[in-house]
Scaffold this active site. Structure first.
Site, PDB file in Angstrom:
ATOM      1  N   LYS A 102      -1.160  -4.452  -2.563  1.00 42.83           N
ATOM      2  CA  LYS A 102      -2.099  -3.636  -1.797  1.00 42.83           C
ATOM      3  C   LYS A 102      -2.602  -2.465  -2.637  1.00 42.83           C
ATOM      4  O   LYS A 102      -1.861  -1.520  -2.866  1.00 42.83           O
ATOM      5  CB  LYS A 102      -1.440  -3.110  -0.516  1.00 42.83           C
ATOM      6  N   LYS A 151       2.369  -1.484  -3.420  1.00 46.67           N
ATOM      7  CA  LYS A 151       1.099  -0.807  -3.148  1.00 46.67           C
ATOM      8  C   LYS A 151       0.887   0.277  -4.195  1.00 46.67           C
ATOM      9  O   LYS A 151       1.826   0.965  -4.582  1.00 46.67           O
ATOM     10  CB  LYS A 151       1.165  -0.222  -1.734  1.00 46.67           C
ATOM     11  N   ASP A 171       4.697   1.199   5.458  1.00 43.45           N
ATOM     12  CA  ASP A 171       4.246   1.558   4.114  1.00 43.45           C
ATOM     13  C   ASP A 171       5.094   2.739   3.649  1.00 43.45           C
ATOM     14  O   ASP A 171       4.821   3.891   3.992  1.00 43.45           O
ATOM     15  CB  ASP A 171       2.764   1.932   4.124  1.00 43.45           C
TER      16      ASP A 171
END
Length: 318
Positions: free
Chosen positions: A254, A218, A155
């Site tokens: 996400k 995300k 991430d």
């Protein structure tokens, strides 16, 4: 995980043409949040699907090997066995989508999951999380070290300055380098939407991230003052849809930060179903970044099975 996004060339013409109709986005986001939700068995089924899409997360300064181990075992058995048996779901292999930790805790998570005989992926935040303001060389090395320690998902955070100043070529190049440093690991690109200034910037940053090879985009680190919101999400999933229509590449989504209740989880699933379709209702293309959400989902499932709400000590801690 799904097939990796190979990326595409940077299309500055497409980026320059982007315009977001903010009032329309806000109306649609409100509609999603206020719609009546599913009930009874349908609700329980949707909540179990949400569980499989959770990146069970601990990103605290006081993380230790022991609390990471506990998190990993909770990820393997996110819902009490007797509750799953009561719903005849005990043999469906329900686990969390991933365990998400800081780079220094990746090895602990990998070892704990291996000891538990579980193949849940380990996700590591990287690239100067949460601000992304460390030198590029340092951020790239952090990605490589996390992969070496066993992270199968990264991430990464972008340098928000590049968005705010419209340096799309530089942003594209940085994310491409992160993509290369990830090797075979999947890359989720955190936009830090609360810091980007406008919905138009969020759409443009989403496009650049996908063109540069992001497997997921995300919303947030969870550390900003504003994290996952439905207007932001709507803009990002529309960018995903447009990118898929143009390239044929499916990119995941996400939301992260501030998602705490089962009711919210149902609204996020509804958003994905209506905007992107059933293909995106799987952990390969949808994750919920959360640390406390699972507890509320398990309480709702307990109520579904028993007709009463659980006391705090009835459910194992995450």
């Amino acid at each position: 995980m799904s097939v990796r996004n190979p990326g595409a060339g940077l299309d500055l013409g497409w980026i320059s043409r982007v315009q977001v109709n903010q009032p329309a986005v806000l109306r649609r986001a409100e509609q999603i949040q206020t719609r009546r939700t599913v009930k009874k068995d349908w609700q329980a089924a949707w909540l179990l699907r949400a569980v499989t899409c959770i990146d069970l997360t601990t990103l605290s300064g006081d993380d230790t090997a022991s609390n990471v181990h506990r998190l990993c075992f909770k990820a393997k058995r996110p819902i009490r066995e007797d509750l799953l048996r009561a719903m005849n779901m005990h043999d469906q292999g329900i686990t969390a989508g991933a365990v998400c930790v800081y780079p220094a805790r990746v090895r602990d998570a990998v070892q704990a999951l291996k000891a538990a005989g579980c193949k849940i992926p380990v996700a590591s935040v990287a690239t100067g999380f949460p601000a992304g303001q460390t030198p590029l060389k340092t951020r790239l090395e952090e990605v490589r070290l996390a992969v070496e320690d066993g992270a199968s998902e990264l991430d990464i955070v972008i340098n928000r300055t590049l968005v705010l100043t419209g340096q799309w070529e530089a942003l594209y190049e940085e994310i491409r380098q992160f993509h290369e440093a990830c090797g075979e690991a999947h890359m989720k690109t955190i936009l830090g939407t609360g810091d980007l200034g406008s919905l138009t910037n969020i759409y443009k940053a989403s496009l650049v991230a996908m063109m540069a090879g992001s497997d997921f985009i995300k919303t947030s680190t969870g550390k900003e003052s504003v994290n996952a919101t439905f207007p932001v999400a709507l803009v990002m999933v529309r960018a995903i849809r447009d990118f898929h229509c143009k390239t044929g590449i499916k990119v995941g989504f996400k939301p992260a930060g501030g998602i705490r209740s089962a009711k919210e989880a149902l609204a996020w699933l509804s958003l994905m179903k209506e905007e992107l379709g059933a293909d995106w209702l799987k952990p390969e293309l949808f994750r919920l970044g959360a640390s406390s959400l699972l507890g509320d989902i398990e309480r709702q499932i307990y109520h579904h099975v028993t007709g009463r709400y659980a006391a705090y000590h009835d459910l194992p801690m995450a």
